[in-house]
Motif scaffolding. Structure first.
Motif, PDB file in Angstrom:
ATOM      1  N   CYS A  80       0.837  -1.200   0.000  1.00 40.86           N
ATOM      2  CA  CYS A  80       0.000   0.000   0.000  1.00 40.86           C
ATOM      3  C   CYS A  80       0.874   1.254   0.000  1.00 40.86           C
ATOM      4  N   ARG A  81       0.558   2.192  -0.888  1.00 40.74           N
ATOM      5  CA  ARG A  81       1.308   3.442  -0.993  1.00 40.74           C
ATOM      6  C   ARG A  81       0.494   4.644  -0.509  1.00 40.74           C
ATOM      7  N   GLY A  82      -0.662   4.390   0.065  1.00 40.98           N
ATOM      8  CA  GLY A  82      -1.451   5.455   0.667  1.00 40.98           C
ATOM      9  C   GLY A  82      -2.058   6.432  -0.313  1.00 40.98           C
ATOM     10  N   ARG A  83      -2.360   6.002  -1.547  1.00 43.27           N
ATOM     11  CA  ARG A  83      -2.952   6.906  -2.545  1.00 43.27           C
ATOM     12  C   ARG A  83      -4.409   7.228  -2.232  1.00 43.27           C
ATOM     13  N   GLN A  84      -5.075   6.405  -1.457  1.00 40.12           N
ATOM     14  CA  GLN A  84      -6.450   6.589  -1.000  1.00 40.12           C
ATOM     15  C   GLN A  84      -7.493   6.467  -2.110  1.00 40.12           C
ATOM     16  N   MET A  85      -7.086   6.008  -3.288  1.00 39.06           N
ATOM     17  CA  MET A  85      -8.055   5.835  -4.368  1.00 39.06           C
ATOM     18  C   MET A  85      -9.060   4.741  -4.049  1.00 39.06           C
ATOM     19  N   CYS A  86      -8.641   3.784  -3.218  1.00 44.92           N
ATOM     20  CA  CYS A  86      -9.560   2.715  -2.809  1.00 44.92           C
ATOM     21  C   CYS A  86     -10.690   3.267  -1.949  1.00 44.92           C
ATOM     22  N   VAL A  87     -10.394   4.324  -1.159  1.00 45.70           N
ATOM     23  CA  VAL A  87     -11.420   4.949  -0.325  1.00 45.70           C
ATOM     24  C   VAL A  87     -12.479   5.579  -1.218  1.00 45.70           C
ATOM     25  N   THR A  88     -12.037   6.265  -2.274  1.00 43.83           N
ATOM     26  CA  THR A  88     -12.974   6.841  -3.230  1.00 43.83           C
ATOM     27  C   THR A  88     -13.737   5.740  -3.961  1.00 43.83           C
ATOM     28  N   GLY A  89     -13.031   4.709  -4.382  1.00 44.67           N
ATOM     29  CA  GLY A  89     -13.641   3.664  -5.201  1.00 44.67           C
ATOM     30  C   GLY A  89     -14.701   2.867  -4.483  1.00 44.67           C
ATOM     31  N   CYS A  90     -14.600   2.708  -3.162  1.00 48.04           N
ATOM     32  CA  CYS A  90     -15.585   1.918  -2.420  1.00 48.04           C
ATOM     33  C   CYS A  90     -16.867   2.724  -2.250  1.00 48.04           C
ATOM     34  N   PRO A  91     -17.985   2.300  -2.823  1.00 46.90           N
ATOM     35  CA  PRO A  91     -19.220   3.079  -2.686  1.00 46.90           C
ATOM     36  C   PRO A  91     -19.829   2.979  -1.296  1.00 46.90           C
ATOM     37  N   TYR A  92     -19.433   1.973  -0.522  1.00 43.95           N
ATOM     38  CA  TYR A  92     -19.942   1.814   0.841  1.00 43.95           C
ATOM     39  C   TYR A  92     -19.076   2.555   1.855  1.00 43.95           C
ATOM     40  N   LYS A  93     -17.958   3.109   1.388  1.00 47.20           N
ATOM     41  CA  LYS A  93     -16.997   3.829   2.227  1.00 47.20           C
ATOM     42  C   LYS A  93     -16.578   2.981   3.432  1.00 47.20           C
ATOM     43  N   LYS A  94     -16.227   1.732   3.136  1.00 46.56           N
ATOM     44  CA  LYS A  94     -15.756   0.823   4.177  1.00 46.56           C
ATOM     45  C   LYS A  94     -14.266   0.539   4.060  1.00 46.56           C
ATOM     46  N   VAL A  95     -13.550   1.379   3.296  1.00 49.19           N
ATOM     47  CA  VAL A  95     -12.090   1.388   3.311  1.00 49.19           C
ATOM     48  C   VAL A  95     -11.686   2.690   3.995  1.00 49.19           C
ATOM     49  N   TYR A  96     -10.798   2.589   4.962  1.00 50.52           N
ATOM     50  CA  TYR A  96     -10.406   3.754   5.757  1.00 50.52           C
ATOM     51  C   TYR A  96      -8.908   4.015   5.586  1.00 50.52           C
ATOM     52  N   PHE A  97      -8.515   5.255   5.824  1.00 47.93           N
ATOM     53  CA  PHE A  97      -7.109   5.637   5.729  1.00 47.93           C
ATOM     54  C   PHE A  97      -6.568   5.910   7.127  1.00 47.93           C
ATOM     55  N   ASN A  98      -5.506   5.195   7.479  1.00 49.33           N
ATOM     56  CA  ASN A  98      -4.852   5.378   8.767  1.00 49.33           C
ATOM     57  C   ASN A  98      -3.807   6.486   8.615  1.00 49.33           C
TER      58      ASN A  98
END
Length: 496
Positions: A184-202
């Motif tokens: 993981c490189r912390g780009r946070q695109m997965c947070v945007t991509g998840c429509p349920y917003k169940k990916v979080y950024f530490n």
């Protein structure tokens, strides 16, 4: 046919009392550390309401999930590779920390369903456009129910497709979606991509994190922490078999209202001998196919058809499904002087539920009220049939026939929904012997998605076994894998 196995979950919303025991125990087990203060892998939302983070269901704002282009091909709502490359050094569309805040408050002055929280609910906005009289939010007509949420561990996960480094991946053995912390490189695109917003950024580690479906427990045949601590016993865990070759086509159907039936068509019948043969040829262990045959999740989704997916219109093919709530109708009928469990009264009252069918349909079937009405009809038929049995009366066979079921099917569904033991609600095969060492004992970098400094796998002896996920310590032998399971499930301290 390309069969694959997936660990899936069903939640019965009729039983959720909003106690947040699942949220608190999940927080204690997985996210009780620095940088994760705003993170709740499991949260319980009061509906109608804004959700957590606020208005996460508004994909016009957050751009999560998939869309169909003009040619009918699936494309990420957040944009493809060129769009991401152009913005690789800019922050993607993300909720702010103010959108997270706390997932609940104990404030008796702000009731769910009231104007303060109901008005901003994206589902209320949609229903009002279609049927303005259904959701008035007047105090005497208010309605509410609780919606527990975790990661959906989708068959077509948009978070995985959004990740530029390949850190987000869907595990082939059981379908669990995980984040490789080393990649993981912390780009946070997965947070945007998840429509349920169940990916979080530490923010402390600069890494993405998400619900792992308690994968170390699942590997040992144990239920998730949220399931085991649920006061209402509303969660079911089991194996679902599906045809991986059909997933893309099912997610690409033109009409959003067809997505529910399309996903049902992806699932395979574990009792079909051709499916069993294909599973053997695909290398799926026999105990997994046997678990699929006894799976409560398969029964509730495909056999009884009372469980529905959360927001299928996101086209991610979610694998956490919900039984819609029916409970308020009985009390409402009784208070009006009618028999609250008479079949004719129940069937007639479903259309006038305080929880509008249109609202439930916006959540579970992309606005199609038909499947929601059918599921509620089956639940109503079960109540009427079992009431007759409990009173020593002869059940009316026409009640079961009206919902396309046999009396013995209704009774089997009742046993599963009302009085099932843990062994019936959680049918989880252990990791195959060939996978046990790789899944449970790997101490190499990247071997465990939770094995990093400060991660939940670094806390010493815990509920997942000694040395599990820790570095610089002896590996646990394969024989101890089953020994630890007995220790984790034993009621006898000496035996443990």
């Amino acid at each position: 046919m390309r069969p694959m196995a997936q660990i899936a979950m069903v939640m019965n919303l009729d039983k959720c009392i909003g106690c947040h025991a699942c949220s608190v125990t999940c927080k204690q087990a997985w996210t009780d550390r620095r940088g994760m203060e705003h993170v709740w892998f499991n949260n319980v939302e009061t509906r109608p309401g804004q959700g957590y983070p606020r208005r996460y269901e508004d994909q016009e704002m957050w751009r999560g999930g998939w869309r169909l282009n003009r040619r009918g091909a699936l494309k990420l709502k957040a944009g493809g590779r060129l769009h991401k490359l152009a913005g690789i050094f800019s922050e993607p569309k993300l909720p702010e920390i103010e959108d997270y805040c706390e997932p609940w408050t104990y404030d008796d002055r702000t009731l769910a369903g009231g104007p303060a929280h109901g008005e901003p609910d994206p589902m209320v906005e949609r229903v009002r456009r279609q049927a303005s009289e259904k959701v008035r939010l007047a105090y005497e007509q208010t309605f509410m129910f609780y919606l527990p949420r975790i990661c959906e561990h989708c068959l077509n996960p948009s978070c995985v497709a959004s990740c530029p480094s390949g850190a987000m991946h869907k595990r082939a053995e059981d379908g669990i979606v995980l984040v490789d912390q080393d990649r993981c490189r912390g780009r946070q695109m997965c947070v945007t991509g998840c429509p349920y917003k169940k990916v979080y950024f530490n923010h402390a580690t600069g890494k993405a994190e998400k619900c792992t479906l308690c994968s170390p427990r699942i590997e040992a045949g144990l239920p998730t922490v949220c399931s085991e601590t649920c006061v209402g016993r509303l969660r079911y865990l089991g194996v679902v078999l599906y045809d991986a070759d059909k997933v893309t086509a099912a997610a690409s159907v033109r009409d959003e209202k067809d997505l529910y039936e399309a996903q049902l068509g992806v699932f395979l019948d574990p009792d079909d001998r051709a499916v069993q043969r294909a599973c053997r040829e695909a290398g799926i262990p026999r105990d997994w196919t046997e678990a699929a045959r006894r799976s409560p999740v398969h029964a509730l989704i495909s056999r009884y058809r009372v469980a529905l997916p959360l927001h299928p219109e996101y086209r991610t093919m979610p694998m956490v499904w919900y039984i819609p709530p029916l409970s308020p109708v009985v009390d409402a009928l009784t208070e009006s002087g009618h028999d609250g469990e008479d079949a004719e009264n129940l069937f007639g009252a479903i259309d006038t539920l305080r929880i509008p069918l249109e609202y439930l349909a916006e959540m579970f079937t992309a606005g199609d009220t038909g499947p929601v009405r059918a599921a509620l009809d089956r639940l109503a038929a079960m109540r009427s049939h079992m009431r007759a049995l409990n009173l020593g009366e002869e059940p009316d066979t026409a009640v079961a026939a009206a919902v396309g079921m046999e009396p013995d099917e209704i009774e089997a569904m009742y046993r599963l929904l009302a009085i099932a033991t843990n062994e019936d609600r959680y049918v989880i095969p252990t990791a195959a012997a060939g996978d046990a060492r790789r899944l449970e004992e790997s101490a190499l970098p990247g071997g465990c998605s939770l094995d990093y400094a400060g991660g939940p796998g670094m806390g010493g002896d815990g509920p997942f076994g000694r040395d599990s996920g820790r570095r610089n310590l002896p590996l646990v032998s394969l024989e101890n894998f089953h020994l630890l399971r007995r220790r984790q499930t034993s009621d006898d301290a000496k035996e443990a």
